[in-house]
Design a protein around this motif. Structure first.
Motif, PDB file in Angstrom:
ATOM      1  N   SER A 153      44.867  37.192  41.422  1.00  0.00           N
ATOM      2  CA  SER A 153      44.459  37.454  41.608  1.00  0.00           C
ATOM      3  C   SER A 153      42.841  37.736  41.318  1.00  0.00           C
TER       4      SER A 153
ATOM      5  N   GLY B 155      40.766  35.167  43.181  1.00  0.00           N
ATOM      6  CA  GLY B 155      40.061  35.153  44.323  1.00  0.00           C
ATOM      7  C   GLY B 155      40.693  34.829  45.675  1.00  0.00           C
ATOM      8  N   GLU B 156      42.093  34.253  45.121  1.00  0.00           N
ATOM      9  CA  GLU B 156      42.236  33.704  46.521  1.00  0.00           C
ATOM     10  C   GLU B 156      43.844  34.725  47.066  1.00  0.00           C
ATOM     11  N   LEU B 157      43.419  34.772  47.912  1.00  0.00           N
ATOM     12  CA  LEU B 157      44.940  36.021  48.636  1.00  0.00           C
ATOM     13  C   LEU B 157      45.916  35.606  48.315  1.00  0.00           C
ATOM     14  N   GLN B 158      46.224  34.191  48.712  1.00  0.00           N
ATOM     15  CA  GLN B 158      47.244  33.336  49.260  1.00  0.00           C
ATOM     16  C   GLN B 158      48.242  32.936  47.100  1.00  0.00           C
ATOM     17  N   LEU B 159      47.623  32.914  45.990  1.00  0.00           N
ATOM     18  CA  LEU B 159      47.894  32.633  44.712  1.00  0.00           C
ATOM     19  C   LEU B 159      48.670  33.854  44.436  1.00  0.00           C
TER      20      LEU B 159
ATOM     21  N   PHE C 295      41.441  42.962  48.264  1.00  0.00           N
ATOM     22  CA  PHE C 295      41.699  41.624  49.280  1.00  0.00           C
ATOM     23  C   PHE C 295      41.249  42.341  50.127  1.00  0.00           C
TER      24      PHE C 295
END
Length: 453
Positions: free
Chosen positions: A418, A421-425, A277
């Motif tokens: 990952s 595509g969402e870093l917070q996940l 990321f």
């Protein structure tokens, strides 16, 4: 009181003093020293972050190898700490001495292994991280120094565990505080080149770390020689290790080594996922790792007190004291965890501010800190239970829990999240894995208690 009685007084209290008082007496010095250790780790990273965010990312990428050294040192320490305390509880002093001498032989062997790794593989380790040339150069320099001069780390841990195995926890506190203070002072001096010292940057941070460890090691040797009357070290016996004792040490210690080493594998894997990321995510994870140690280090101090207490009373067949020690440890462990949870939930921006965080690092890091710190809800009982398993000779149980938390659940979960595509996940993988580890811990501790009763 006879001379023999005086010599046995330090360890005998582990079978006689009221458990609550004994736990506080032994754990408070260790908690203080561990807090100081955590603070100097944080301060070390704060100084490094003042060089650049790349420097902080580089040190974070090296952490798995540093943690691997700590895993070998402390995991082996769990083995001989528990074994020495058990032999003293059984009134088998000669075997306790033989175990202590064998511990020194093992520390020398461990150092040689990591010396070779530091010389030959520092550049290669950074090359596989798929990072920038600047970060790779910073990391290789830092890694080479901390591994090639790791004799201080292995010596410090070994000597402190010998003191703890006989119930002497104030002296290890003094060695750790001294080492930490020296590290902090020389961080500033060597990183930025104060006074007659040259500006060394990241290399200065590494040099300050190993210098503090070496001073603490020498202090520990002096304390052990002067005050640890139940254990008698003999240089000739160090080089005459007993195979059966090595086997017993590693029977207890190898699961602990693997368990702590899993943190290295986990951190390496998480860094590889996060750098996909942005390198800022690696810096955030590194900052979180350092900050969470302020919460976890007191818990590890309690563990270091719990292991000899439980091992001694297990050797003396005092089951009621074993149960009491576990309950007291869980009570205080959970208390520390909930205090940590409140700090991370209420003050994430202030905590990241210590690391010269840019606005983008704040944007990434604030939600990450709140999500990752949810592990504190479950960690108190899981960590205390892990040490209880080790002290009872059931280290495999600790290994099972760690495998579930850090390998079987965490890394696959982080990778799958990952891919969305969402870093917070990705941050959510930590509390998910911790919950799974907690569930396994409860099952295993209930089984062990039923068997003991």
């Amino acid at each position: 009181m006879s001379e023999a009685e005086k010599k046995g007084a330090g360890s005998a209290r582990m079978g006689q003093m009221p458990v609550h008082r004994l736990f506080l007496t032994m754990s408070l010095p260790l908690i203080i020293s561990m807090l100081v250790q955590a603070m100097y780790n944080v301060v070390d990273s704060i100084f490094v972050s003042q060089i650049s965010e790349d420097a902080l990312s580089a040190v974070s990428l090296v952490f798995p190898m540093q943690n691997l050294m700590i895993a070998v040192a402390t995991g082996t320490g769990v083995g001989y700490n528990a074994l020495i305390s058990r032999r003293l509880g059984q009134k088998r002093g000669k075997e306790a001495d033989d175990t202590a001498n064998t511990a020194f032989f093992l520390l020398l062997c461990s150092y040689v292994v990591f010396l070779i790794i530091g010389i030959l593989f520092s550049d290669r380790f950074m090359a596989v991280q798929n990072t920038s040339a600047v970060i790779a150069e910073y990391g290789a320099v830092y890694m080479r120094i901390v591994m090639c001069v790791s004799i201080g780390l292995f010596g410090q841990v070994t000597i402190e565990r010998l003191l703890q195995s006989t119930g002497r926890t104030v002296l290890p506190m003094l060695t750790q505080i001294t080492g930490a203070v020296i590290n902090i002072i020389f961080d500033a001096v060597l990183i930025f080149g104060l006074g007659p010292f040259p500006e060394m940057g990241v290399a200065g941070a590494a040099a300050a770390t190993v210098f503090g460890q070496c001073v603490a090691c020498v202090m520990g040797l002096i304390f052990n020689k002067k005050y640890n009357t139940e254990i008698h070290l003999n240089l000739k016996e160090v080089f005459r290790p007993k195979k059966e004792i090595i086997a017993e040490i590693y029977k207890i210690g190898i699961p602990s080594i693997i368990m702590v080493s899993l943190t290295s594998v986990m951190t390496f894997g998480m860094n590889r996922i996060l750098i996909g990321f942005t390198s800022t995510a690696v810096a955030v994870f590194g900052a979180y790792t350092k900050l969470q140690s302020i919460v976890f280090m007191p818990l590890f101090g309690m563990n270091n007190a719990l292991v000899p207490i439980v091992s001694y009373n297990f050797g003396a067949s005092k089951k009621d004291r074993i149960f009491q020690a576990y309950k007291v440890g869980c009570m205080y462990g959970c208390g520390f965890m909930w205090i940590g949870l409140l700090l991370f939930q209420l003050l994430p921006r202030q905590l990241l501010g210590f690391f010269q965080a840019s606005e983008y690092m704040m944007e990434v890091g604030v939600p990450a800190m709140r999500i990752m710190s949810l592990i504190f809800v479950f960690a108190g009982i899981s960590v205390i239970s892990g040490s209880f398993f080790q002290a009872m000779g059931k280290s495999i149980n600790s290994l099972i829990v760690s495998l579930v938390r850090q390998m079987i659940v965490l890394l696959p979960c982080a990778y799958l999240l990952s891919r969305m595509g969402e870093l917070q996940l990705v941050w959510m993988s930590l509390p998910i894995s911790e919950l799974a580890g907690f569930a396994i811990t409860v099952v295993l501790i209930v089984k062990l208690f039923r068997r003991l009763k």
